[in-house]
Design an enzyme around this catalytic site. Structure first.
Site, PDB file in Angstrom:
ATOM      1  N   GLU A 236      18.800 -11.194 -18.992  1.00 53.04           N
ATOM      2  CA  GLU A 236      17.786 -12.341 -19.508  1.00 53.04           C
ATOM      3  C   GLU A 236      17.885 -12.385 -20.887  1.00 53.04           C
ATOM      4  O   GLU A 236      17.682 -13.445 -21.510  1.00 53.04           O
ATOM      5  CB  GLU A 236      16.327 -12.031 -18.988  1.00 53.04           C
ATOM      6  CG  GLU A 236      15.414 -12.974 -19.203  1.00 53.04           C
ATOM      7  CD  GLU A 236      14.151 -12.739 -18.696  1.00 53.04           C
ATOM      8  OE1 GLU A 236      14.049 -12.859 -17.410  1.00 53.04           O
ATOM      9  OE2 GLU A 236      13.300 -12.141 -19.406  1.00 53.04           O
TER      10      GLU A 236
ATOM     11  N   HIS B  52      20.263 -25.400 -17.235  1.00 52.82           N
ATOM     12  CA  HIS B  52      19.566 -26.402 -17.763  1.00 52.82           C
ATOM     13  C   HIS B  52      18.480 -27.045 -16.860  1.00 52.82           C
ATOM     14  O   HIS B  52      18.089 -28.170 -16.863  1.00 52.82           O
ATOM     15  CB  HIS B  52      20.246 -27.561 -18.441  1.00 52.82           C
ATOM     16  CG  HIS B  52      21.137 -27.202 -19.514  1.00 52.82           C
ATOM     17  ND1 HIS B  52      22.192 -26.435 -19.654  1.00 52.82           N
ATOM     18  CD2 HIS B  52      20.698 -27.448 -20.922  1.00 52.82           C
ATOM     19  CE1 HIS B  52      22.439 -26.277 -21.140  1.00 52.82           C
ATOM     20  NE2 HIS B  52      21.630 -26.845 -21.596  1.00 52.82           N
TER      21      HIS B  52
ATOM     22  N   CYS C 274       5.050 -15.058 -21.343  1.00 52.42           N
ATOM     23  CA  CYS C 274       5.884 -15.567 -20.405  1.00 52.42           C
ATOM     24  C   CYS C 274       5.275 -16.529 -19.311  1.00 52.42           C
ATOM     25  O   CYS C 274       5.910 -17.131 -18.612  1.00 52.42           O
ATOM     26  CB  CYS C 274       6.925 -14.438 -19.717  1.00 52.42           C
ATOM     27  SG  CYS C 274       8.187 -13.760 -20.735  1.00 52.42           S
TER      28      CYS C 274
END
EC number: 4.-.-.-
Length: 149
Positions: free
Chosen positions: A136, A75, A25
Site C-alpha cells: 500500500e 484509478h 484513513c
C-alpha cells in the site's frame, strides 16, 4: 521435475475510504499499490510444446491479473458497500468515475483476500496461487500465502 515458483509484479492507483475508522484513513484518499503474484507449478517438459520450460507464460499470468484486478481497480475508488459515502459514490459514478462498492472494508488485508479468490479461480490446471503481496505504501503491505489458508 520439481515445482517452481514464479512471480509477476503489477502496479495500479486506487482510492478508498475506511468506513467507521478512527483515523485519517476514514477520509477518501489513494495509494499507488504494488501487487506481487506468485504461482507454483511444474515447468512444461513436452519438447513439442511452445511453452517448453515454463510453469505459466508470464503473459498469460499478466492477462489473468489485469482482467481480474488491475483493469477493475486501477484509478477506481473502493468503498465498503455499507458506507455512508453511498451518495458520494453514486454521484461520482454518474459523473463517469469508476466506483467499486465492496462487500468488505477496503483495507489491504481484505483486498489481498479478495484478489486471491479472484486469481485462484482463473489459473490453469496444475498451477496454484502460492502467495500475494499487496504493498500500500513504501513501508506497509499485506501478504497472503496459500499455506496459511
Amino acid at each position: 521435475m520439481g515445482k517452481i515458483r514464479i512471480t509477476k509484479q503489477f502496479a495500479f492507483e486506487t482510492g478508498h475510504a475506511l468506513y467507521g475508522y478512527d483515523g485519517k484513513c476514514r477520509n477518501v484518499h489513494g495509494h499507488s499499490y504494488k501487487l506481487s503474484v506468485t504461482v507454483i507449478g511444474t515447468p512444461i517438459t513436452d519438447a513439442n510444446h511452445v511453452k517448453l520450460g515454463m510453469v505459466i507464460d508470464f503473459g498469460d499470468l499478466k492477462k489473468i491479473v489485469n482482467q481480474e484486478i488491475v483493469d477493475k481497480f486501477d484509478h477506481a475508488t473502493v468503498f465498503n458497500k455499507n458506507t455512508p459515502h453511498k451518495e458520494l459514490a453514486k454521484e461520482l459514478s454518474e459523473r463517469g468515475h469508476q466506483i467499486i462498492l465492496a462487500d468488505y472494508q477496503p483495507t489491504s488485508e481484505n483486498m489481498v483476500l479478495d484478489f486471491a479468490e479472484k486469481i485462484k479461480t482463473r489459473l490453469p490446471k496444475g498451477i496454484e496461487l502460492y502467495a500475494l503481496k499487496l504493498q500500500e505504501t513504501e513501508t506497509s503491505y499485506a501478504e497472503w500465502f496459500a499455506g496459511d489458508n
